[in-house]
Design an enzyme around this catalytic site. Structure first.
Site, mmCIF file in Angstrom:
data_model
loop_
_atom_site.group_PDB
_atom_site.id
_atom_site.type_symbol
_atom_site.label_atom_id
_atom_site.label_comp_id
_atom_site.label_asym_id
_atom_site.label_seq_id
_atom_site.Cartn_x
_atom_site.Cartn_y
_atom_site.Cartn_z
ATOM 1 N N ASP A 1 0.836 -1.199 0.000
ATOM 2 C CA ASP A 1 0.000 0.000 0.000
ATOM 3 C C ASP A 1 0.876 1.257 0.000
ATOM 4 O OD1 ASP A 1 0.847 -0.122 2.604
ATOM 5 O OD2 ASP A 1 -1.149 -0.105 3.513
ATOM 6 N N SER A 2 2.201 1.056 -0.042
ATOM 7 C CA SER A 2 3.113 2.177 -0.335
ATOM 8 C C SER A 2 2.793 2.753 -1.712
ATOM 9 C CB SER A 2 4.580 1.718 -0.269
ATOM 10 O OG SER A 2 4.783 0.576 -1.079
ATOM 11 N N ASP B 1 -1.216 -6.219 -0.336
ATOM 12 C CA ASP B 1 -1.513 -5.640 0.977
ATOM 13 C C ASP B 1 -3.015 -5.535 1.200
ATOM 14 O OD1 ASP B 1 0.460 -5.017 2.820
ATOM 15 O OD2 ASP B 1 1.061 -3.173 1.793
ATOM 16 N N LYS C 1 -0.821 -9.446 2.888
ATOM 17 C CA LYS C 1 -0.085 -8.913 4.050
ATOM 18 C C LYS C 1 -1.017 -8.004 4.836
ATOM 19 C CE LYS C 1 3.310 -5.661 3.645
ATOM 20 N NZ LYS C 1 2.765 -4.519 4.418
ATOM 21 N N GLU D 1 -1.073 -5.507 8.677
ATOM 22 C CA GLU D 1 -0.257 -4.903 9.736
ATOM 23 C C GLU D 1 -0.763 -5.322 11.115
ATOM 24 O OE1 GLU D 1 0.069 -0.664 9.160
ATOM 25 O OE2 GLU D 1 0.982 -0.908 7.177
ATOM 26 N N GLU E 1 9.707 -3.590 10.181
ATOM 27 C CA GLU E 1 10.046 -2.282 9.623
ATOM 28 C C GLU E 1 10.557 -1.352 10.702
ATOM 29 O OE1 GLU E 1 7.137 -0.570 6.971
ATOM 30 O OE2 GLU E 1 8.246 1.316 6.839
HETATM 31 O O1 KIV Z 1 3.582 -1.097 1.523
HETATM 32 C C1 KIV Z 1 4.765 -1.468 1.464
HETATM 33 O O2 KIV Z 1 5.481 -1.246 0.484
HETATM 34 C C2 KIV Z 1 5.309 -2.179 2.616
HETATM 35 C C3 KIV Z 1 6.776 -2.436 2.641
HETATM 36 C C4 KIV Z 1 7.481 -1.203 3.044
HETATM 37 C C5 KIV Z 1 7.125 -3.582 3.514
HETATM 38 O O3 KIV Z 1 4.590 -2.502 3.499
#
Ligand code: KIV
Length: 287
Positions: free
Chosen positions: A67-68, A106, A136, A138, A204
């Site tokens: 989600d970056s 994510d 993924k 959090e 992280e």
């Molecule tokens: O969203 C993302 O790119 C991440 C990485 C920084 C692990 O969660």
């Protein structure tokens, strides 16, 4: 056909994740086997099919549709506004652009915090509509019911601990796990995620010594970002890795190219050709 880097073999003759010759998709079982062999591996983010295909051809075994994308691709200041519609569309593109990498998508902010039912619905959507091989989310303890529900449905879950950017409004962007109490909580979060069935844990921005301790105490792989050299894997946001990000990048990243400069120079050269009559030429024209 995709040309992979020369095959590398570990000491026991098993093909390695990076640079291996296999053309089938990497699975979470391959990552577990790599941990047993003590083999390190790289992970990169990607948000579109073309970039993902470059990383797939380079032999990157795991690609995260993070989600970056909020900061790096969609022009937001944080990851918080990213929606599951956006994630699903871009994750599907990354899956289409790859044939070997395990693609992890994510779960976006607000798509799993309500509880296991919502989390499973979001994870199922990413698997069915985008075709990702894993998701993924959090949080450790706070996301355990969600992790358990998704894993029980047969979808592999990667946990994300330490700095969790979806909590930027309470946490800010600073190193996590400093001091005995916070360090203890991080270790127990990591073990809880493992016990709930997570196949890997992203760490992280945590002190290197703590990341090393978590890595030693888990059977599943740890993936570090700003977590020192001793995690099983390392992940970077691709625009940071390739020098495309504008302005200052976090201290824990490393730029392996200067793409912002290269692209800017190419755009200027094109513009100057157009203005000066250098493009198009005879060879670019039809008659
Ligand atoms: O969203 C993302 O790119 C991440 C990485 C920084 C692990 O969660």
């Amino acid at each position: 056909m995709t040309q992979l880097p020369a095959a590398q073999k570990s000491s026991d003759g098993v093909k390695t994740l990076y640079g291996g010759t296999g053309t089938r998709r990497i699975t979470v079982r391959d990552l577990a086997a790599a941990k047993e062999r003590g083999e390190k591996w790289p992970m990169l983010t990607a948000y579109d099919a073309m970039t993902a295909s470059v990383f797939d051809e380079a032999g990157i075994p795991v690609i995260l549709v993070g989600d970056s994308m909020g900061n790096c691709h969609l022009g937001y200041d944080t990851t918080v506004p990213v929606t599951m519609d956006q994630m699903t569309m871009l994750a599907a593109a990354v899956v289409r652009g790859t044939s070997r990498a395990l693609v992890v998508g994510d779960l976006t902010f607000g798509s799993y915090q309500e509880g296991p039912v919502q989390a499973l619905r979001s994870a199922t959507r990413l698997v069915k509509e985008a075709g990702v091989g894993a998701v993924k989310l959090e949080g450790g303890e706070r996301s355990l019911p969600q992790t358990e529900a998704i894993v029980q449905a047969g979808i592999p879950v990667m946990a994300h601990l330490g700095l969790t950017p979806q909590s930027v409004n309470t946490m800010g962007y600073r190193v996590q796990g400093r001091g005995d109490e916070d360090a203890h909580r991080l270790v127990s979060d990591a073990k809880a995620a493992q016990n709930a069935g997570a196949f890997a844990v992203v760490l992280e921005m945590v002190p290197a010594e703590l990341a090393a301790e978590v890595t030693r105490s888990l059977q599943i792989p740890t993936i570090g970002i700003g977590a020192g050299p001793d995690t099983d894997a390392q992940v970077l946001v691709w625009t940071d890795m390739a020098g495309l990000t504008a302005g200052r990048t976090p201290r824990f990243t490393k730029q392996y190219a200067q793409l912002r400069q290269v692209l800017g120079d190419a755009a200027k050269a094109f513009a100057e050709d157009v203005v000066g009559g250098g493009f198009p030429l005879e060879e670019h024209s039809f008659h």
